[in-house]
Structures are given as structure tokens and as C-alpha cells.
Design an enzyme around this catalytic site. Sequence first.
Site, PDB file in Angstrom:
ATOM      1  N   ASP A   1     -11.186   2.289   3.331  1.00 28.31           N
ATOM      2  CA  ASP A   1     -11.456   0.849   3.257  1.00 28.31           C
ATOM      3  C   ASP A   1     -12.942   0.575   2.969  1.00 28.31           C
ATOM      4  OD1 ASP A   1      -9.300  -0.940   3.515  1.00 28.31           O
ATOM      5  OD2 ASP A   1      -9.087  -0.496   5.651  1.00 28.31           O
TER       6      ASP A   1
ATOM      7  N   LYS B   1       0.838  -1.209   0.000  1.00 25.31           N
ATOM      8  CA  LYS B   1       0.000   0.000   0.000  1.00 25.31           C
ATOM      9  C   LYS B   1       0.875   1.263   0.000  1.00 25.31           C
ATOM     10  CE  LYS B   1      -3.801  -2.404   2.231  1.00 25.31           C
ATOM     11  NZ  LYS B   1      -4.552  -2.745   3.444  1.00 25.31           N
TER      12      LYS B   1
ATOM     13  N   GLN C   1      -4.965  -1.465   9.596  1.00 25.96           N
ATOM     14  CA  GLN C   1      -4.789  -2.783   8.989  1.00 25.96           C
ATOM     15  C   GLN C   1      -5.355  -3.866   9.910  1.00 25.96           C
ATOM     16  OE1 GLN C   1      -3.692  -3.220   5.888  1.00 25.96           O
ATOM     17  NE2 GLN C   1      -3.855  -5.448   5.977  1.00 25.96           N
TER      18      GLN C   1
HETATM   19  N1  GUN Z   1      -6.687  -7.029   6.125  1.00 27.88           N
HETATM   20  C1  GUN Z   1      -6.923  -7.821   5.053  1.00 27.88           C
HETATM   21  N2  GUN Z   1      -7.510  -7.117   4.063  1.00 27.88           N
HETATM   22  C2  GUN Z   1      -7.654  -5.859   4.521  1.00 27.88           C
HETATM   23  C3  GUN Z   1      -8.180  -4.663   3.958  1.00 27.88           C
HETATM   24  O1  GUN Z   1      -8.679  -4.613   2.820  1.00 27.88           O
HETATM   25  N3  GUN Z   1      -8.133  -3.558   4.758  1.00 27.88           N
HETATM   26  C4  GUN Z   1      -7.639  -3.577   6.019  1.00 27.88           C
HETATM   27  N4  GUN Z   1      -7.655  -2.461   6.724  1.00 27.88           N
HETATM   28  N5  GUN Z   1      -7.133  -4.676   6.562  1.00 27.88           N
HETATM   29  C5  GUN Z   1      -7.152  -5.797   5.820  1.00 27.88           C
END
Ligand code: GUN
Length: 290
Positions: A119, A52, A96
Site C-alpha cells: 500500500d 483486489k 484494508q
Molecule cells: N481503504 C480505502 N483505500 C484503501 C487502500 O488503498 N488501501 C487500504 N489498505 N485500505 C483502503
Amino acid sequence: MKLLDGKICAESLVSDISKKVVGYVGSGLRKPHMTVILIGEHAPSESYVKSKIKSCASAGFDSALLRFPENITESELLAKISSINADPATDGLIVQLPVPKHINPQNIINAIDPEKDIDGFHPTNFGRMTLGQKAFRPATAYGICKLLQFYEIPVKGKHCVVIGRSNIVGKPISIMLSNDFDIGNATVTLTHIETPRELLLDETRRADIIVVAVGIPGFVTEDMVKEGVVMIDVGINRLESGKLVGDVDFENVSKKCSWITPVPGGVGRMTVAALMINTLMAYENNFNLL
Ligand code: GUN
């Protein structure tokens, strides 16, 4: 069988975003800014967060990675989220997942300002998305839609079967594919862990498009699908050998597919690209650029 290449599609989307950012910055605005909160040590999360942050640089965004120890309390984390919510220099905030067991993830998701919730997990965004209103759409589901669109895969009127009902993937993609969106209007069956095996097979064997997100290597086998199916594999599973595999027995199932996503290089890349789209949207909202 043709590959739905998430790398090519993601690079194209991020390149379009970076051109827009160059224009905005050229007109005197600051860059879009994403903040990522990472708690404790969880190898898959480390790798997702790294991609990211890397993608932010490619898109021309600023980013900040805030690391907290495993033993941070829920109230300390909520206080941190509250200060980022109030900070006009941050457009988008991600915590996350998973968070440590002593923290309730729903409390964390609910604490993020819906305007910064790139998200798309906050009830306000999830609700707006479900109702077909403007919203941040959950990134993995949105990324899958963008990938289908990029490769001009027909979705309207098709029979889609989603395997797995998680809030992050299965639930939102089932809603998005059935909604009257530009990429949608399909007839969708959402199957899950309580779906009887025979019913699951009935559904998958007549599916035009299958989206699988269960986190079990090799869950989808050749006998479960019809010839010509479009297969979207959301799984990212690391085997003991170190190899990354999806939820589909790629070697055997791919022979029957018209299109299939590889792992790695498929949906994972698209999740990150969709987050970049959402971050740009948060920024454009902030500066009334839309
Ligand atoms: N953990 C696994 N996939 C995601 C996601 O799309 N966003 C976040 N914040 N955590 C995750």
C-alpha cells in the site's frame, strides 16, 4: 471530452504483469502472493477487497483473504501482522482500511514490514517516495500517474490542483506530481477542508489538472473549472438510490473537460492495478529479480 478509461488501462497493465509472472513461474519460481486482512463488515471494503483478490487471479498471483471479527483487539491484529511479516511465502500485505474505532490505524500501518507494504503507507515507504527514492508508492496516487502516462497526458510544467489532503490520496499525489519523476514535474497546489472557498475557486479555475478526493458527491461543479481541464475524480460515493458517483458533477463538468475519469471505471480500477505493480515489485525484490 474524452474518457480516461481505468478499465482499459488497468487491463493492459495487469496483462503485462501476468506475462512476467508466466516467465518467472516457468523458470521454477513460486507465484507472487498477496495477503489481505479484512476486519469486520464494511460494504465498501468488501467490494474493494473482492476486486483486489480478483485482480490477483488475473495477474497470475496467489492471494489469501484473512477475515477477522469487528472485536479483534489491536494486540491480536499486531500479532497476526507480525507472523505474516515473518512468512516468506507472502510478498505483499494489505490491511484494508478503515479499521474499527478501537484500533489505531497508524499502529497497524507502522507494524507492516516495509518490504511487504504494497500500500506504500508505512513511514519508510512514504518517506522514500517523498525523497524520490525507490519505494512502494501509495496505490491510488500511483494508479493516477499510470493513467496519465497511459493516455500521454502532459504533466510536466502543468498547474495541478489537488483537493483533499488524506494520507491515502491527496498528500501522496501532490508529492508525486510535483516530484522529479517520470510522471511529475508539475506545479502543485494542495487544497483541503480549511482552504477558504474563494482561494479554492481561484486555484481550480486556473488548474490544468484537478485531482479531487473528498468523498462528497458533486463537490466539483462546472463553475469551478476552466475549459479544457483534465479531471481526475477519486471519489467513490454510493447514493441512496444505489448509484455510484464520484466527487464531480460529471454530467455538467465533463462538457468543459479535455479528459475526465468516469466513476466507476476510472481511478478505482487503477488503484487495484497499481497494487498489482507493487506486489510484483515486492516479489521481484524477494527473489532478487530486478
Ligand atoms: N481503504 C480505502 N483505500 C484503501 C487502500 O488503498 N488501501 C487500504 N489498505 N485500505 C483502503
